[in-house]
Design a protein around this motif. Structure first.
Motif, mmCIF file in Angstrom:
data_model
loop_
_atom_site.group_PDB
_atom_site.id
_atom_site.type_symbol
_atom_site.label_atom_id
_atom_site.label_comp_id
_atom_site.label_asym_id
_atom_site.label_seq_id
_atom_site.Cartn_x
_atom_site.Cartn_y
_atom_site.Cartn_z
ATOM 1 N N ASP A 108 5.169 7.228 0.429
ATOM 2 C CA ASP A 108 3.962 7.681 0.313
ATOM 3 C C ASP A 108 4.155 7.246 -1.358
ATOM 4 O OD1 ASP A 108 2.996 8.765 2.408
ATOM 5 O OD2 ASP A 108 3.979 10.900 2.300
ATOM 6 N N ARG A 109 4.659 6.594 -2.491
ATOM 7 C CA ARG A 109 4.898 6.854 -3.513
ATOM 8 C C ARG A 109 5.086 5.211 -3.738
ATOM 9 N NH1 ARG A 109 10.317 9.164 -5.814
ATOM 10 N NH2 ARG A 109 9.777 10.974 -5.760
ATOM 11 N N LEU A 110 4.835 3.965 -2.707
ATOM 12 C CA LEU A 110 4.847 2.598 -2.687
ATOM 13 C C LEU A 110 3.242 2.476 -2.940
ATOM 14 C CD1 LEU A 110 6.641 1.657 -0.167
ATOM 15 C CD2 LEU A 110 7.554 0.837 -1.550
ATOM 16 N N GLN A 111 2.851 1.257 -3.436
ATOM 17 C CA GLN A 111 1.436 0.885 -3.283
ATOM 18 C C GLN A 111 1.694 -0.565 -3.801
ATOM 19 O OE1 GLN A 111 -0.192 1.933 -7.273
ATOM 20 N NE2 GLN A 111 0.993 3.510 -7.551
ATOM 21 N N ALA A 112 0.652 -1.290 -3.304
ATOM 22 C CA ALA A 112 0.595 -2.578 -3.234
ATOM 23 C C ALA A 112 -0.507 -3.348 -2.961
ATOM 24 C CB ALA A 112 1.031 -3.174 -1.843
ATOM 25 N N GLY A 113 -0.643 -4.855 -3.439
ATOM 26 C CA GLY A 113 -1.898 -5.237 -3.698
ATOM 27 C C GLY A 113 -1.773 -6.543 -4.115
ATOM 28 N N MET A 124 9.064 1.001 -5.012
ATOM 29 C CA MET A 124 10.980 0.672 -3.640
ATOM 30 C C MET A 124 11.993 1.650 -5.006
ATOM 31 S SD MET A 124 10.361 -2.464 -2.502
ATOM 32 C CE MET A 124 10.087 -3.735 -3.900
ATOM 33 N N PRO A 125 13.143 2.187 -5.016
ATOM 34 C CA PRO A 125 13.497 2.527 -5.740
ATOM 35 C C PRO A 125 14.952 1.662 -5.904
ATOM 36 C CG PRO A 125 14.534 2.261 -2.695
ATOM 37 C CD PRO A 125 13.251 1.752 -3.058
ATOM 38 N N PRO A 126 14.843 1.711 -7.211
ATOM 39 C CA PRO A 126 15.610 0.657 -7.793
ATOM 40 C C PRO A 126 17.265 0.477 -7.624
ATOM 41 C CG PRO A 126 15.735 2.656 -9.315
ATOM 42 C CD PRO A 126 15.254 2.747 -8.170
ATOM 43 N N PRO A 152 11.723 -1.543 -9.209
ATOM 44 C CA PRO A 152 10.864 -0.805 -8.747
ATOM 45 C C PRO A 152 9.497 -1.730 -8.756
ATOM 46 C CG PRO A 152 12.630 0.159 -10.415
ATOM 47 C CD PRO A 152 13.097 -1.442 -9.267
ATOM 48 N N GLU A 153 9.620 -2.891 -9.440
ATOM 49 C CA GLU A 153 8.398 -3.891 -9.649
ATOM 50 C C GLU A 153 8.553 -4.950 -8.837
ATOM 51 O OE1 GLU A 153 7.147 -5.234 -13.446
ATOM 52 O OE2 GLU A 153 6.830 -2.973 -13.803
ATOM 53 N N GLU A 170 9.678 -2.368 4.915
ATOM 54 C CA GLU A 170 10.787 -2.018 6.079
ATOM 55 C C GLU A 170 11.950 -1.813 4.405
ATOM 56 O OE1 GLU A 170 11.202 -3.818 10.505
ATOM 57 O OE2 GLU A 170 10.646 -4.862 8.325
ATOM 58 N N LEU A 171 12.255 -0.107 4.646
ATOM 59 C CA LEU A 171 13.372 0.173 3.288
ATOM 60 C C LEU A 171 13.884 1.100 4.509
ATOM 61 C CD1 LEU A 171 14.658 -1.030 0.596
ATOM 62 C CD2 LEU A 171 13.101 1.037 0.062
ATOM 63 N N ASP A 172 15.225 1.255 4.313
ATOM 64 C CA ASP A 172 16.203 2.458 4.441
ATOM 65 C C ASP A 172 15.713 2.860 5.493
ATOM 66 O OD1 ASP A 172 18.324 4.351 3.991
ATOM 67 O OD2 ASP A 172 17.311 5.337 3.479
ATOM 68 N N GLY A 173 15.611 2.246 7.013
ATOM 69 C CA GLY A 173 14.979 3.071 8.453
ATOM 70 C C GLY A 173 13.344 3.322 8.316
ATOM 71 N N VAL A 174 12.540 3.309 7.169
ATOM 72 C CA VAL A 174 11.510 4.145 7.161
ATOM 73 C C VAL A 174 10.780 2.270 6.536
ATOM 74 C CG1 VAL A 174 9.680 5.237 5.209
ATOM 75 C CG2 VAL A 174 12.325 5.565 5.739
ATOM 76 N N GLU A 175 8.742 2.869 7.719
ATOM 77 C CA GLU A 175 8.564 1.217 7.532
ATOM 78 C C GLU A 175 7.245 1.823 7.050
ATOM 79 O OE1 GLU A 175 5.838 0.080 11.054
ATOM 80 O OE2 GLU A 175 7.995 -0.849 11.068
ATOM 81 N N LYS A 176 6.571 1.402 6.077
ATOM 82 C CA LYS A 176 5.138 1.527 5.146
ATOM 83 C C LYS A 176 4.069 -0.201 5.154
ATOM 84 C CE LYS A 176 2.493 4.184 2.794
ATOM 85 N NZ LYS A 176 2.198 4.874 2.263
ATOM 86 N N VAL A 177 2.613 0.004 5.970
ATOM 87 C CA VAL A 177 1.845 -0.734 6.559
ATOM 88 C C VAL A 177 0.444 -0.561 5.846
ATOM 89 C CG1 VAL A 177 0.160 -1.617 8.355
ATOM 90 C CG2 VAL A 177 2.671 -1.589 8.683
ATOM 91 N N PHE A 178 0.218 -1.765 4.454
ATOM 92 C CA PHE A 178 -0.942 -1.947 3.793
ATOM 93 C C PHE A 178 -1.758 -2.190 4.770
ATOM 94 C CE2 PHE A 178 2.642 -0.614 1.440
ATOM 95 C CZ PHE A 178 2.110 0.749 1.199
ATOM 96 N N LYS A 179 -3.303 -2.107 4.289
ATOM 97 C CA LYS A 179 -4.601 -3.288 4.733
ATOM 98 C C LYS A 179 -4.478 -3.884 3.436
ATOM 99 C CE LYS A 179 -5.808 -1.041 9.339
ATOM 100 N NZ LYS A 179 -6.907 -0.341 9.592
#
Length: 184
Positions: A108-113, A124-126, A152-153, A170-179
């Motif tokens: 939930d900390r991820l941001q994309a655009g 993302m974690p360093p 991180p960037e 996909e990172l460490d077994g976790v997936e996040k999808v952004f529109k």
């Protein structure tokens, strides 16, 4: 130095202004995790520099992102006294401090655009954990899929038409999808 165990030798800075001598300039702690130093440098000079968690080349930061030139921080020294913004050890700014590790990674900390032709991801974690980044059009066609290491960037230049896209991380077994919408 948030999230770092500071060396008993302290935090140092070196660069082209002192022939990369990491033992010459030690920073002073002014608050918990925040250090500073004042160094006189000729105006107009282009300097490359790095911080070190200790007083040697082997403990220097590894940084990536828009604040680097040849893997180093850089500055063209202005004509008047200047205070640089606070940055995190190993990162380009203070928003992506190393307080995030793979152990407490929260998608939930991820941001994309998009910013012009740059696709970016923040949060993302360093430390270079393996990450898969995939970009799709709305019909599900893969535009690209790559394996990289977390930082991180993260950003890549992608020349795409203005349109909506789906970004999957996909990172460490976790997936996040952004529109995402590329506006121009």
């Amino acid at each position: 130095m948030k999230g770092k165990n500071v060396s008993p030798e302290g935090v140092h800075v070196a660069g082209t202004f002192n022939q990369w001598n990491y033992s010459q300039y030690k920073l002073t702690q002014i608050q918990p995790n925040i250090y500073r130093i004042t160094i006189p440098i000729d105006t107009g000079a282009l300097i490359l520099y790095k911080f070190s968690n200790g007083s040697s080349f082997t403990t220097q930061e590894l940084i990536t992102g828009s604040c680097t030139q040849f893997g180093n921080r850089f500055l063209t020294v202005p004509t008047n006294d200047t205070t640089l913004p606070i940055v995190c050890f190993g990162a380009c700014d203070s928003l992506t401090c190393a307080s995030i590790s793979i152990d407490d990674f929260d998608p939930d900390r991820l941001q994309a655009g998009f910013s012009g032709d740059k696709l970016f991801v923040y949060g993302m974690p360093p430390g270079g954990a393996p990450v898969r980044i995939s970009l799709y059009d709305l019909l599900g066609k893969t535009i690209f899929q790559l394996q990289d290491f977390s930082q991180p960037e993260w950003s890549r230049t992608v020349y795409l038409p203005a349109a909506p896209y789906m970004l999957r991380i996909e990172l460490d077994g976790v997936e996040k999808v952004f529109k995402l919408l590329k506006a121009y």
